[in-house]
Design a protein around this motif. Sequence first.
Motif, mmCIF file in Angstrom:
data_model
loop_
_atom_site.group_PDB
_atom_site.id
_atom_site.type_symbol
_atom_site.label_atom_id
_atom_site.label_comp_id
_atom_site.label_asym_id
_atom_site.label_seq_id
_atom_site.Cartn_x
_atom_site.Cartn_y
_atom_site.Cartn_z
ATOM 1 N N ALA A 164 132.370 5.233 56.005
ATOM 2 C CA ALA A 164 132.666 4.099 56.884
ATOM 3 C C ALA A 164 131.406 3.271 57.118
ATOM 4 O O ALA A 164 131.447 2.030 57.098
ATOM 5 N N ARG A 165 130.280 3.930 57.325
ATOM 6 C CA ARG A 165 129.020 3.210 57.539
ATOM 7 C C ARG A 165 128.616 2.423 56.289
ATOM 8 O O ARG A 165 128.116 1.305 56.380
ATOM 9 N N GLN A 166 128.855 3.008 55.115
ATOM 10 C CA GLN A 166 128.558 2.303 53.865
ATOM 11 C C GLN A 166 129.384 1.020 53.752
ATOM 12 O O GLN A 166 128.859 -0.048 53.412
ATOM 13 N N ALA A 167 130.693 1.144 54.045
ATOM 14 C CA ALA A 167 131.576 -0.019 53.958
ATOM 15 C C ALA A 167 131.201 -1.082 54.975
ATOM 16 O O ALA A 167 131.202 -2.280 54.680
ATOM 17 N N VAL A 168 130.877 -0.652 56.184
ATOM 18 C CA VAL A 168 130.498 -1.592 57.240
ATOM 19 C C VAL A 168 129.197 -2.310 56.876
ATOM 20 O O VAL A 168 129.047 -3.509 57.127
ATOM 21 N N ALA A 169 128.252 -1.594 56.259
ATOM 22 C CA ALA A 169 126.989 -2.228 55.861
ATOM 23 C C ALA A 169 127.238 -3.389 54.905
ATOM 24 O O ALA A 169 126.582 -4.429 54.979
ATOM 25 N N THR A 170 128.197 -3.228 53.998
ATOM 26 C CA THR A 170 128.532 -4.301 53.052
ATOM 27 C C THR A 170 129.328 -5.413 53.729
ATOM 28 O O THR A 170 129.044 -6.602 53.560
ATOM 29 N N SER A 171 130.331 -5.034 54.529
ATOM 30 C CA SER A 171 131.204 -6.028 55.161
ATOM 31 C C SER A 171 130.469 -6.861 56.207
ATOM 32 O O SER A 171 130.687 -8.074 56.306
ATOM 33 N N LEU A 172 129.602 -6.236 56.966
ATOM 34 C CA LEU A 172 128.868 -6.972 57.999
ATOM 35 C C LEU A 172 128.014 -8.077 57.383
ATOM 36 O O LEU A 172 127.902 -9.168 57.943
ATOM 37 N N GLY A 173 127.439 -7.802 56.216
ATOM 38 C CA GLY A 173 126.627 -8.819 55.560
ATOM 39 C C GLY A 173 127.425 -10.046 55.182
ATOM 40 O O GLY A 173 127.042 -11.184 55.512
ATOM 41 N N LEU A 174 128.559 -9.859 54.507
ATOM 42 C CA LEU A 174 129.336 -11.020 54.061
ATOM 43 C C LEU A 174 130.011 -11.723 55.228
ATOM 44 O O LEU A 174 130.083 -12.957 55.264
#
Length: 428
Positions: A164-174
């Motif tokens: 979940a943290r990995q996905a959030v790290a990517t989504s938060l950027g875009l």
Amino acid sequence: MLMQKKKQSSLTTHGTVQPFSDEDASIETLSHCSSFSDATSVADEGGEASEDAAQEDFQYKLKGFIDSTVDKSAKTRQGALDGLKTAMATRILYEFISERRMTITDSIERCLKKGKGDEQRAAASLACLLCIQLGSGIESEEVFKTLKPIFKNILADGSANIQARQAVATSLGLCTLVAEDDIWDVHATMECFENLFTRSYARADGTCPSINPQTSQLHTNALLSWALLLTICTANQLKDILRKHLSKLQRLLESDDVNMRIAAGETIALLFELARDMDPEFEFDDWDDLCDKLNALATDCNKHRAKTDKRKQRSVFRDVLKAVEEGDFQSETIRFGTERMTIDSWVRKRTYDAFREFVGSGMNYHLQANEFIRDVFELGPPMLVDSATMKAMKISRFERHLHNSAAFKARTKARSKFRDKRVDVGEF
């Protein structure tokens, strides 16, 4: 709007990017939406009446997915999120989504807070696709203001699910790139990413910290999102970042993780490009040492590394070395429909890769029909292509349907504007 203010300055500078194929779409995800293409085929063969029926059936399925995001079953919620993700990645759904924006946002918020790993990952990706559909403006800003605190809490929570943290790290950027309206809030988000990827820095004695592969992937995702936001930083912010981070980023080149090494190399190339855009005479104190490290990675023959990793690494670092030494970039042309776009800079490459991460095989369609993405890459309004040209192009039935949908939307908007003008004149 921040994205509208910054995109021109950030996307007019100088990628090796391959066109994304339909085979890259997730089979597991597409299974939740397998009937979408069937409805499209029926619409293409049966004329306007069939197309209307197919559209109604499609929207009925979407409404079912939205309703199912609050189901008691985690498996059902997961399937609903994946169905919505596939739909948003492969179609332009602005009108449908705008009417249900708050409902979808509430569902994403609930799944992020109460769901587990896979469900949180799907919800984070859906948030990004929602912002991509809505584009830069008040609607996506409101979505992001609701979800940003949750994203940051998950990202900073060491006890949270690592996927979940990995996905959030990517989504938060875009999401920040698309929907953030304050450049200082962009900078604050970048600091959140810095708090993660700097933990992978090699120590002063050259040894690397002991980090498991999952955590290393989290740090890599944070670095890539940080690099994405570099493309919209102000000149003063960039100068500060260059002073603080350019020399330290070299430490990531020592990482045991090939993906981290590659992300670090591409980020360094991006920083050099941005620095030279501001000052063509830009000089870096550790330039010789950096070039030696990049050259070693571009010719890496270490036997303890996998052949595929070495091949991938050498290809990327040859380009990175050229960028640092000569300011060069290996351009790549992306073809979509009757158009083409050149990826001619590290800025464009990072931006293109970030969007492609979420829309996948739908990237070419979004380049044709998504007004926001076309605006980001300065492609102008969507083109209208007549049926004879489409037949000459020998494109698939599904692609023809996408062209027709985009043309229909453009005609509808043009007629709406004309009707609005007539109403205004009458009232006046």
